[in-house]
Enzyme design. Sequence first.
Site, PDB file in Angstrom:
ATOM      1  N   GLU A   1      -6.084  -3.572   0.126  1.00  7.89           N
ATOM      2  CA  GLU A   1      -6.483  -4.389   1.152  1.00  7.89           C
ATOM      3  C   GLU A   1      -7.626  -5.296   0.629  1.00  7.89           C
ATOM      4  O   GLU A   1      -8.033  -6.435   1.441  1.00  7.89           O
ATOM      5  CB  GLU A   1      -6.551  -4.163   2.509  1.00  7.89           C
ATOM      6  CG  GLU A   1      -5.313  -3.542   3.306  1.00  7.89           C
ATOM      7  CD  GLU A   1      -4.853  -2.170   2.826  1.00  7.89           C
ATOM      8  OE1 GLU A   1      -5.373  -1.529   1.826  1.00  7.89           O
ATOM      9  OE2 GLU A   1      -4.360  -1.418   3.819  1.00  7.89           O
TER      10      GLU A   1
ATOM     11  N   THR B   1       0.770  -1.245   0.013  1.00  9.96           N
ATOM     12  CA  THR B   1       0.015   0.057   0.119  1.00  9.96           C
ATOM     13  C   THR B   1       0.841   1.473  -0.292  1.00  9.96           C
ATOM     14  O   THR B   1       2.155   1.013   0.504  1.00  9.96           O
ATOM     15  CB  THR B   1      -0.844  -0.165   1.360  1.00  9.96           C
ATOM     16  OG1 THR B   1      -0.060   0.098   2.304  1.00  9.96           O
ATOM     17  CG2 THR B   1      -1.878  -1.181   1.272  1.00  9.96           C
TER      18      THR B   1
HETATM   19  P1  AMP Z   1      -5.389   2.279  -2.316  1.00  4.41           P
HETATM   20  O1  AMP Z   1      -5.304   1.082  -1.635  1.00  4.41           O
HETATM   21  O2  AMP Z   1      -4.015   2.940  -2.353  1.00  4.41           O
HETATM   22  O3  AMP Z   1      -5.951   2.292  -3.606  1.00  4.41           O
HETATM   23  O4  AMP Z   1      -6.282   3.367  -1.538  1.00  4.41           O
HETATM   24  C1  AMP Z   1      -7.547   3.123  -0.921  1.00  4.41           C
HETATM   25  C2  AMP Z   1      -8.180   4.265  -0.567  1.00  4.41           C
HETATM   26  O5  AMP Z   1      -8.333   5.036  -1.671  1.00  4.41           O
HETATM   27  C3  AMP Z   1      -9.467   4.024   0.202  1.00  4.41           C
HETATM   28  O6  AMP Z   1      -9.576   3.593   1.379  1.00  4.41           O
HETATM   29  C4  AMP Z   1     -10.065   5.487   0.007  1.00  4.41           C
HETATM   30  O7  AMP Z   1      -9.810   6.537   0.742  1.00  4.41           O
HETATM   31  C5  AMP Z   1      -9.571   5.961  -1.354  1.00  4.41           C
HETATM   32  N1  AMP Z   1     -10.544   5.721  -2.410  1.00  4.41           N
HETATM   33  C6  AMP Z   1     -10.807   4.534  -3.421  1.00  4.41           C
HETATM   34  N2  AMP Z   1     -11.731   4.578  -4.205  1.00  4.41           N
HETATM   35  C7  AMP Z   1     -12.156   5.716  -3.762  1.00  4.41           C
HETATM   36  C8  AMP Z   1     -13.544   6.566  -4.439  1.00  4.41           C
HETATM   37  N3  AMP Z   1     -14.367   6.005  -5.385  1.00  4.41           N
HETATM   38  N4  AMP Z   1     -14.147   7.302  -3.688  1.00  4.41           N
HETATM   39  C9  AMP Z   1     -13.339   7.972  -2.699  1.00  4.41           C
HETATM   40  N5  AMP Z   1     -12.288   7.544  -2.351  1.00  4.41           N
HETATM   41  C10 AMP Z   1     -11.748   6.169  -2.831  1.00  4.41           C
END
Ligand code: AMP
Length: 551
Positions: A330, A185
Amino acid sequence: MLGLMQNWPLTVDRILDHANSAFPNREVATRAIEDGQLKRTTYAQIAARARQVTNALRERSIAMGDRVATLAWNTDRHLEAWYGAMGMGAVLHTLNPRLFPEQIAWIVNHAEDKIIFFDVTFTAIVEKIAPLLKTVQLYVAFTDRANLPQSSLPMIAYEDFIAGQSTEARWGGFDENTACGLCYTSGTTGDPKGVLYSHRSNVLHAMAANQTDVFGCGARDVVMPIVPMFHANAWAIAFVAPMCGAKLVMPGAKLDGQSVYELLEGEKVTFTAAVPTVWQGLLGFLREHNLKPTTLKRVAIGGSAIPETVLRAFEEDYGVEVIHAWGMTEMSPIGTTGKLLPDHYAQDHEAQIKAKMKQGRVPFTVEMKIVDDEGKLMPHDGKAFGRLQVRGPSVARAYFKNAGAKNERGECLETCGFFDTGDVATIDPLGIMQITDRAKDVIKSGGEWISSIDIENIAMGAEGVANAAVIGVAHPKWDERPLLVIQPKPGASPSKEAILKFLEGKIAKWWTPDDVQFVDAIPLGATGKINKLALREQFRDYKLPSAQAAE
Ligand code: AMP
């Protein structure tokens, strides 16, 4: 009493084998990294060459459980290495080239990667990190000998690596819970954390991701994953497309508006997926040249909240259905999608747009709930916001070599069997979830929470705004108050007054930012999302006028 059905472990090698037997001639088109030209192959050829990768890996003593890394764009060769490693029970570890080289080196050492496959565009990164790497024995450049970069590293061209290897190799035959893929991550706090997918979690997730109300792809689709394979498994598309026999279009290194448009039209793409920033590039290009996508039917947008302007442009101007997706590394990564329900279809267009702006509902295999700081369930009334927690067969239960890792609340990964996402959300009576913030980005003003994302989404619609971000800034009376940071469109110079006027009536009065600041570029993180940590750092010494007045 046990059932009397066959034991058929859910391992991902079966996905490519299925494509090979059911859709052998279905095409995989790639924009080549070396010259940008289109290159065509088929699932049958990918399957044969993936087995050559397996044999070449075995020859280099790579065994089950060993980590094999890739630092690469979406291409046919990346797909071959992906299945070649996973098929034999090695762990395919995708590295994100947008991270700082030192971070990549840390991750490689933590994962104990033995081989790195990389695209020649990343040669400089590989050379920079190589002296820091403790476990890597070989670097394989995804190219042929003629295009192999000059380097002093122990480097071999991919085509030489697999040359002469048999296209027969033993795949699968192990427990479906065997580790399959590894992805770290972004790690906005502390060290990056490794999410270790299993074969079973990937197969189940791919099947969940291709339910009708999620991606809903079939053999007639032409699917282009713009979202990179290093961003949470390209949101399952590298599994979904061969599973259902869709043609795959791999865009390689060129993700600008024009290049994306050329592939959409040239290859007759029907379904594609990426983060919002990619779509802003494409939409800008379409508008500038007065063009329209003619074959595109559905587009998945996720990774961060979808700007309303992007949603409206696709749906209203081009008749393309937007699938708003929320998830995280995750979660393999899909958590929810925003496909409408029968109740929404009884509503007018504006209400439907409003519903689509939300992050959506869970597919089968994901359970979710919102809780308060004490862990008490919050109502599903679309108003109360709480911490979003999830569970399911494709949700991480621990991090790789870091079982005690804490989330942003300082809790262990598992809270009563649920994973705390670090997101803050509402759930409405129809079960539609809406992210209101990251727990750490919520602005705490006078004991109440203000959603930075809500304000950003609306501000994005103001005249002359290219990007908007809201951060909490210290305030002597209220604890924190919102500061709106605006990146104007090229050539535009929107005023603070005009932007605040635009927000009027669209958000609660007390949510109104105390100030607006303009910057040339809002910092983005390695997966294209706004980097709030960097932004907070940039405005560390900034004082709100209202704070000065209150002092
Ligand atoms: P990652 O694991 O780097 O893809 O980050 C995940 C995080 O991205 C999530 O916990 C959210 O905070 C944010 N995220 C992913 N998709 C969305 C979405 N459609 N709208 C708002 N936040 C999102």
